[in-house]
Every structure is written in C-alpha cells, then in structure tokens.
Design a protein around this motif. Structure first.
Motif, PDB file in Angstrom:
ATOM      1  N   UNK A  99      32.461  20.074 -21.466  1.00  0.00           N
ATOM      2  CA  UNK A  99      31.643  20.167 -22.673  1.00  0.00           C
ATOM      3  C   UNK A  99      30.184  19.919 -22.363  1.00  0.00           C
ATOM      4  N   UNK A 100      29.932  18.928 -21.516  1.00  0.00           N
ATOM      5  CA  UNK A 100      28.542  18.600 -21.194  1.00  0.00           C
ATOM      6  C   UNK A 100      27.871  19.730 -20.428  1.00  0.00           C
ATOM      7  N   UNK A 101      28.605  20.333 -19.474  1.00  0.00           N
ATOM      8  CA  UNK A 101      28.008  21.396 -18.667  1.00  0.00           C
ATOM      9  C   UNK A 101      27.751  22.643 -19.479  1.00  0.00           C
ATOM     10  N   UNK A 102      28.530  22.867 -20.515  1.00  0.00           N
ATOM     11  CA  UNK A 102      28.329  24.026 -21.384  1.00  0.00           C
ATOM     12  C   UNK A 102      27.350  23.744 -22.510  1.00  0.00           C
ATOM     13  N   UNK A 103      26.806  22.536 -22.571  1.00  0.00           N
ATOM     14  CA  UNK A 103      25.854  22.206 -23.612  1.00  0.00           C
ATOM     15  C   UNK A 103      26.474  21.825 -24.932  1.00  0.00           C
ATOM     16  N   UNK A 104      27.794  21.603 -24.979  1.00  0.00           N
ATOM     17  CA  UNK A 104      28.467  21.229 -26.209  1.00  0.00           C
ATOM     18  C   UNK A 104      28.307  19.734 -26.438  1.00  0.00           C
ATOM     19  N   UNK A 105      28.222  19.307 -27.707  1.00  0.00           N
ATOM     20  CA  UNK A 105      28.105  17.873 -27.973  1.00  0.00           C
ATOM     21  C   UNK A 105      29.358  17.120 -27.573  1.00  0.00           C
ATOM     22  N   UNK A 106      29.178  15.976 -26.992  1.00  0.00           N
ATOM     23  CA  UNK A 106      30.310  15.179 -26.539  1.00  0.00           C
ATOM     24  C   UNK A 106      31.045  14.565 -27.721  1.00  0.00           C
ATOM     25  N   UNK A 107      32.349  14.388 -27.557  1.00  0.00           N
ATOM     26  CA  UNK A 107      33.149  13.793 -28.630  1.00  0.00           C
ATOM     27  C   UNK A 107      32.834  12.322 -28.822  1.00  0.00           C
ATOM     28  N   UNK A 108      32.231  11.689 -27.826  1.00  0.00           N
ATOM     29  CA  UNK A 108      31.892  10.276 -27.944  1.00  0.00           C
ATOM     30  C   UNK A 108      30.455  10.071 -28.409  1.00  0.00           C
ATOM     31  N   UNK A 109      29.721  11.146 -28.694  1.00  0.00           N
ATOM     32  CA  UNK A 109      28.342  11.007 -29.130  1.00  0.00           C
ATOM     33  C   UNK A 109      27.397  10.942 -27.953  1.00  0.00           C
ATOM     34  N   UNK A 110      26.160  11.423 -28.184  1.00  0.00           N
ATOM     35  CA  UNK A 110      25.167  11.430 -27.117  1.00  0.00           C
ATOM     36  C   UNK A 110      24.258  10.231 -27.188  1.00  0.00           C
ATOM     37  N   UNK A 111      23.242  10.268 -26.340  1.00  0.00           N
ATOM     38  CA  UNK A 111      22.286   9.175 -26.259  1.00  0.00           C
ATOM     39  C   UNK A 111      21.179   9.407 -27.266  1.00  0.00           C
ATOM     40  N   UNK A 112      21.023   8.504 -28.230  1.00  0.00           N
ATOM     41  CA  UNK A 112      20.011   8.630 -29.258  1.00  0.00           C
ATOM     42  C   UNK A 112      18.669   8.096 -28.790  1.00  0.00           C
ATOM     43  N   UNK A 113      17.755   7.946 -29.752  1.00  0.00           N
ATOM     44  CA  UNK A 113      16.414   7.484 -29.437  1.00  0.00           C
ATOM     45  C   UNK A 113      16.445   6.046 -28.957  1.00  0.00           C
ATOM     46  N   UNK A 114      15.748   5.776 -27.852  1.00  0.00           N
ATOM     47  CA  UNK A 114      15.639   4.483 -27.195  1.00  0.00           C
ATOM     48  C   UNK A 114      16.976   4.018 -26.635  1.00  0.00           C
ATOM     49  N   UNK A 115      17.889   4.947 -26.413  1.00  0.00           N
ATOM     50  CA  UNK A 115      19.098   4.609 -25.681  1.00  0.00           C
ATOM     51  C   UNK A 115      18.739   4.367 -24.220  1.00  0.00           C
ATOM     52  N   UNK A 116      19.387   3.388 -23.601  1.00  0.00           N
ATOM     53  CA  UNK A 116      19.041   3.023 -22.226  1.00  0.00           C
ATOM     54  C   UNK A 116      19.311   4.150 -21.246  1.00  0.00           C
TER      55      UNK A 116
END
Length: 286
Positions: free
Chosen positions: A49-66
């Motif tokens: 999913x990540x390599x195809x640009x699809x959103x991950x089922x666990x959610x991505x890194x938001x603003x100010x995520x480490x």
C-alpha cells in the motif's frame, strides 16, 4: 507489544524518504522471521500500500509527528521525498524555540526543475510558526528546506501529506485582484488569532511577497513566493497573528502583465478577547 511497535516504522519507511536517511526496507523482514506467517502477510500488505501511494490502514504521520519532523541546523539542507503521484499536496511547517527563522523552501520535480520556491523570514518562530500548503501534482516530488541562518539559529521542520488543509472554502469569500506592482493591505482585529491567505492566477507565473506587520514598518513575518503556474499550483498559508495591530500586506512583485487573485480572511477567532484590555509597559519588576 513488540509486534505492534515494530510494524509502524515498516509502513512509514516505504512511503516517505526523509533526507535520504530512511531506507526502503524497514524491519518487515525481521518481523517475518520473528512472528511467523501472519505477521509476514500483514507487513507485506502495508508495504505494498505504501509503495503504491495508498493510505495505510494504521494512519500516516500527521503534523509534527516525530517520523516526519527534523531539526535543520544553520546552513544545512534537509529533504522530504514522495515517490507516489497520488500525493497532490503537502503541508510544510517550520518553527523555532523563540529565535529568528530564515529559510528557503523549494519544490523539486525532476532534474533541475523547481516549480515552486519561497523565502521565509520570521522574527520569532515560537510565537509565529510558519505553515503553508505546497501543491505537488504529478509526482514524484521532493520538498527541500534549507536553513540559511547562522549555526546558532536552528529550526524544526515538518512536511506531511496527512490531513493537509484544502483551501476550497476560502475561495467562497470575496476575492481581490492585485495587479502587477500593486499592493493590498488587510488589517485585523486583536480577536483574530490566525489569518488564511490564498493566492492564485489564471495560469500565469505567480510572484508575490506576503508580509505580517505589527506597527509601522515592523515586519514580523515575510514570505517571498514564486510559482510557475498560479492556477495549477496555488499558494495557501495560515499566519499566526497574536496581539493587536496586525496587518497582512500582499505585494504583487511581478510586472503589470501578471495579475493575481487573493483571498485573505480570518481563521481562528478568540471570542473571549477584549479591546479594552490594558497593555502594561516599562519596568514592572521593581
């Protein structure tokens, strides 16, 4: 517990390359050996999913995520690369611990192609952090942040493609056309905490300077902007406006043949603010 903790970096590492330090293969191989077939299948699905640009089922890194936040020392460069063409816009945010901020932000698309770039100056990066949306159609794209300040003035930068604000609602408000070489000013009440600015053209290049003034010729924040196509890549930013006497000034630095359209409106408003509050000055400690 160890299984959950090890899977998040694997999902992120295949979606975003931060500064070239994150490789394309996370700990998914170790997970396969340690946790058996179930962990192997789950991790492979997330990697795909990540390599195809699809959103991950666990959610991505938001603003100010480490995972998407880096400290940029003075006279250094950091990059955030997105290989997926599905990412159409990213949010760029900069801040400091209270020191001045002077940085260059560029969008790289292909070799020697910079369709968008800006110069950012902020007097106090803790009180007035910088936040803007950069359009990234037709990837792959790379965001480059260069701290052009001295080594004593580091900054913290974050670039994310998750929960990016879309300026569609701003266009519903009244717009104003700024001809080439002209300027417009927008004063705001002390109750306004943030101001949203949207600049577009009809497809021509966009050259502008956005200033936040607080007092006569007292620049608190300055953004010098260039976009090769103001219709395909409009510029949207949110300005922090604490205190009173805030004025947003927009200058069209292009020739008269290149007008632009601007939308400037209040964002966050403090309903408890009062214009009758006293402002104390002088020495208060003796």
């Amino acid at each position: 517990m160890g299984f959950v903790a090890n899977k998040a970096p694997a999902t992120f590492s295949t979606a975003l390359n931060v500064g070239g330090d994150v490789n394309g293969y996370g700990p998914s191989t170790l997970e396969t050996r340690a946790f058996g077939r179930e962990g192997s299948i789950d991790s492979r699905i997330n990697d795909l999913e990540a390599r195809r640009g699809m959103p991950s089922r666990r959610g991505g890194a938001g603003l100010w995520d480490e995972r998407t936040t880096l400290i940029v020392q003075g006279n250094t460069l950091k990059t955030w690369s997105y290989a997926s063409p599905a990412i159409e816009r990213v949010q760029v945010a900069l801040k400091t611990e209270g020191r001045p901020m002077d940085a260059d932000i560029e969008l790289w698309q292909g070799p020697d192609n910079t369709p968008c770039k800006m110069r950012v100056y902020v007097e106090n990066g803790a009180i007035r952090p910088f936040s803007a949306v950069v359009e990234t159609p037709r990837g792959p794209n790379t965001i480059a942040v260069r701290n052009i300040g001295q080594i004593e003035f580091p900054l913290t930068a974050c670039v994310t493609a998750e929960d990016v604000p879309i300026p569609a609602d701003v266009e519903r408000e009244a717009s104003m056309i700024i001809q080439g070489g002209a300027l417009r000013t927008y004063p705001f009440d002390p109750a306004v905490n943030t101001v949203r600015v949207l600049l577009k053209t009809d497809g021509r290049p966009l050259n502008a300077r956005i200033e936040l003034l607080q007092g006569p010729n007292n620049n608190k924040q300055v953004v010098e902007l260039y976009t090769e196509d103001g219709f395909d890549r409009p510029f949207f930013m949110e300005i922090e406006t604490p205190g009173s006497g805030n004025v947003v000034r927009i200058v069209n630095t292009a020739p008269v043949e290149f007008p632009l359209t601007s939308w400037v409106e209040p964002g966050e408003i403090d309903i408890n603010a009062s214009n009758t509050d006293v402002v104390l000055g002088g020495d208060r400690d003796w």
